[in-house]
Design an enzyme around this catalytic site. Sequence first.
Site, PDB file in Angstrom:
ATOM      1  N   ARG A   8    -134.097 -38.069 -23.616  1.00  0.00           N
ATOM      2  CA  ARG A   8    -134.705 -37.022 -24.434  1.00  0.00           C
ATOM      3  C   ARG A   8    -135.139 -35.907 -23.490  1.00  0.00           C
ATOM      4  O   ARG A   8    -135.425 -36.138 -22.310  1.00  0.00           O
ATOM      5  CB  ARG A   8    -135.910 -37.554 -25.197  1.00  0.00           C
ATOM      6  CG  ARG A   8    -135.622 -38.724 -26.119  1.00  0.00           C
ATOM      7  CD  ARG A   8    -136.901 -39.212 -26.772  1.00  0.00           C
ATOM      8  NE  ARG A   8    -136.672 -40.323 -27.694  1.00  0.00           N
ATOM      9  CZ  ARG A   8    -136.730 -41.615 -27.369  1.00  0.00           C
ATOM     10  NH1 ARG A   8    -137.039 -41.961 -26.124  1.00  0.00           N
ATOM     11  NH2 ARG A   8    -136.505 -42.558 -28.272  1.00  0.00           N
ATOM     12  N   LYS A  39    -141.065 -42.866 -25.564  1.00  0.00           N
ATOM     13  CA  LYS A  39    -142.064 -42.823 -26.633  1.00  0.00           C
ATOM     14  C   LYS A  39    -143.002 -44.018 -26.521  1.00  0.00           C
ATOM     15  O   LYS A  39    -142.599 -45.109 -26.134  1.00  0.00           O
ATOM     16  CB  LYS A  39    -141.375 -42.830 -28.001  1.00  0.00           C
ATOM     17  CG  LYS A  39    -140.643 -41.530 -28.323  1.00  0.00           C
ATOM     18  CD  LYS A  39    -140.106 -41.558 -29.743  1.00  0.00           C
ATOM     19  CE  LYS A  39    -139.481 -40.220 -30.121  1.00  0.00           C
ATOM     20  NZ  LYS A  39    -138.960 -40.222 -31.506  1.00  0.00           N
ATOM     21  N   HIS A  90    -130.778 -31.813 -27.563  1.00  0.00           N
ATOM     22  CA  HIS A  90    -130.835 -33.158 -28.139  1.00  0.00           C
ATOM     23  C   HIS A  90    -129.458 -33.626 -28.596  1.00  0.00           C
ATOM     24  O   HIS A  90    -129.189 -34.835 -28.633  1.00  0.00           O
ATOM     25  CB  HIS A  90    -131.814 -33.196 -29.319  1.00  0.00           C
ATOM     26  CG  HIS A  90    -132.277 -34.575 -29.657  1.00  0.00           C
ATOM     27  ND1 HIS A  90    -133.035 -35.342 -28.790  1.00  0.00           N
ATOM     28  CD2 HIS A  90    -132.076 -35.359 -30.751  1.00  0.00           C
ATOM     29  CE1 HIS A  90    -133.288 -36.515 -29.336  1.00  0.00           C
ATOM     30  NE2 HIS A  90    -132.711 -36.548 -30.526  1.00  0.00           N
ATOM     31  N   ARG A 142    -127.856 -35.784 -26.043  1.00  0.00           N
ATOM     32  CA  ARG A 142    -128.255 -37.196 -26.099  1.00  0.00           C
ATOM     33  C   ARG A 142    -127.456 -37.924 -27.186  1.00  0.00           C
ATOM     34  O   ARG A 142    -126.987 -39.043 -26.975  1.00  0.00           O
ATOM     35  CB  ARG A 142    -129.752 -37.284 -26.378  1.00  0.00           C
ATOM     36  CG  ARG A 142    -130.286 -38.692 -26.635  1.00  0.00           C
ATOM     37  CD  ARG A 142    -131.806 -38.622 -26.748  1.00  0.00           C
ATOM     38  NE  ARG A 142    -132.392 -39.735 -27.468  1.00  0.00           N
ATOM     39  CZ  ARG A 142    -132.772 -40.890 -26.907  1.00  0.00           C
ATOM     40  NH1 ARG A 142    -132.597 -41.077 -25.612  1.00  0.00           N
ATOM     41  NH2 ARG A 142    -133.324 -41.839 -27.619  1.00  0.00           N
ATOM     42  N   HIS A 180    -134.509 -47.081 -27.762  1.00  0.00           N
ATOM     43  CA  HIS A 180    -134.839 -47.258 -29.173  1.00  0.00           C
ATOM     44  C   HIS A 180    -135.562 -48.589 -29.366  1.00  0.00           C
ATOM     45  O   HIS A 180    -135.105 -49.627 -28.887  1.00  0.00           O
ATOM     46  CB  HIS A 180    -133.575 -47.254 -30.037  1.00  0.00           C
ATOM     47  CG  HIS A 180    -132.977 -45.898 -30.210  1.00  0.00           C
ATOM     48  ND1 HIS A 180    -131.667 -45.704 -30.613  1.00  0.00           N
ATOM     49  CD2 HIS A 180    -133.503 -44.656 -30.051  1.00  0.00           C
ATOM     50  CE1 HIS A 180    -131.420 -44.404 -30.681  1.00  0.00           C
ATOM     51  NE2 HIS A 180    -132.514 -43.750 -30.354  1.00  0.00           N
ATOM     52  N   TYR A 182    -125.296 -44.332 -34.913  1.00  0.00           N
ATOM     53  CA  TYR A 182    -124.172 -43.790 -34.150  1.00  0.00           C
ATOM     54  C   TYR A 182    -122.859 -44.466 -34.512  1.00  0.00           C
ATOM     55  O   TYR A 182    -121.791 -43.888 -34.316  1.00  0.00           O
ATOM     56  CB  TYR A 182    -124.453 -43.901 -32.651  1.00  0.00           C
ATOM     57  CG  TYR A 182    -125.593 -43.013 -32.225  1.00  0.00           C
ATOM     58  CD1 TYR A 182    -125.443 -41.632 -32.185  1.00  0.00           C
ATOM     59  CD2 TYR A 182    -126.832 -43.548 -31.893  1.00  0.00           C
ATOM     60  CE1 TYR A 182    -126.488 -40.812 -31.821  1.00  0.00           C
ATOM     61  CE2 TYR A 182    -127.891 -42.730 -31.524  1.00  0.00           C
ATOM     62  CZ  TYR A 182    -127.719 -41.365 -31.499  1.00  0.00           C
ATOM     63  OH  TYR A 182    -128.761 -40.556 -31.147  1.00  0.00           O
TER      64      TYR A 182
END
Length: 340
Positions: free
Chosen positions: A179, A203, A271, A274, A297, A306
């Site tokens: 990110r 995150k 983004h 990515r 994730h 994806y």
Amino acid sequence: MAMTDAEKAARAAHGLLAAAAPDVGAAAQAWLARLAHERRLSQKTLEAYARDLAVVLLRLKDHLGRVPGLADLSALAPADVRAVLAARRADGVAPRTLVRLLAAARSFARHLEREGQGKVGALAAVRAPKVPKGLPKPVSVAAARALADPATRAGEDREPWVLARDAAVIALLYGAGLRISEALGLTPRAVPEGTDQITVTGKGSKTRMVPLIAPVSAALSEYRALCPMALAPDAPLFRGAKGGPLSPRIVQLTVARMRGALGLSETATPHALRHSFATHLLARGGEIRAIQELLGHASLSTTQVYTEVDTAALMAAYRAAHPRARVAPPAPAQPTGRRA
């Protein structure tokens, strides 16, 4: 020095307190502190939660004719909540934003109930708006390579270290799937010189190890060799022209200029690189669990989107190329009567 959870909550609640009665403001600050402590949310995510709750409270103020207190929240009817959502919808707000506002309000309501400060049952009784399902928009392999190639900007009148810096950041986005916040949050300590893997903080302040392919390592080495500033071990690796941390906006503008020069669509953003990293790996046979770990994730379902992108691209190619996929022209009408 890192901020405490209480300090993060106070900073996030700064704008929220103006929209809240004193009892709601105090409860909201405790709610944000809990999110910071239990869920380890980033400062920006906390501020987003606070902004969304502030919007709900301001709309409730307009609807009720007074600043809502805890007693007002407990007394809300489903019609009151629907009125708030309808007012935002009339402002042209997208369904996804309405869902986000409702999610923030529900999170706050759960906190109130947990603390014995009231139950806002009306929020649970209102159905969230339907959000159209969208897929990530990666760029093609050729476009991603062009964006990540330093030669694409060779003619720009910029200092060599700035060009090398931007190339290194873009290399991390496409070559390592970071990110933009993760790339700009790197420190020299997290990226030892000559390393083939780096420590990334994602995150929720969760760290992960990400391998580096040779072109990405080379781009990082080039930037460090040309950077005119002293790079302290725990300071930001990527610097702006005046020596401060590099702003995400600079990276966004850089990619915007490049996509204009390359004739790419507006969906070619930092983004999107990515997204391209994940989609291109999957298309080349990458294992989805490994891609999940590389992207950081928490849930596999987030990564599985994806597979839908890859399937959509495959079906588009199939429909364009397969002879049986094309609609045949209608057959000429056959005469029904005999000739005289």
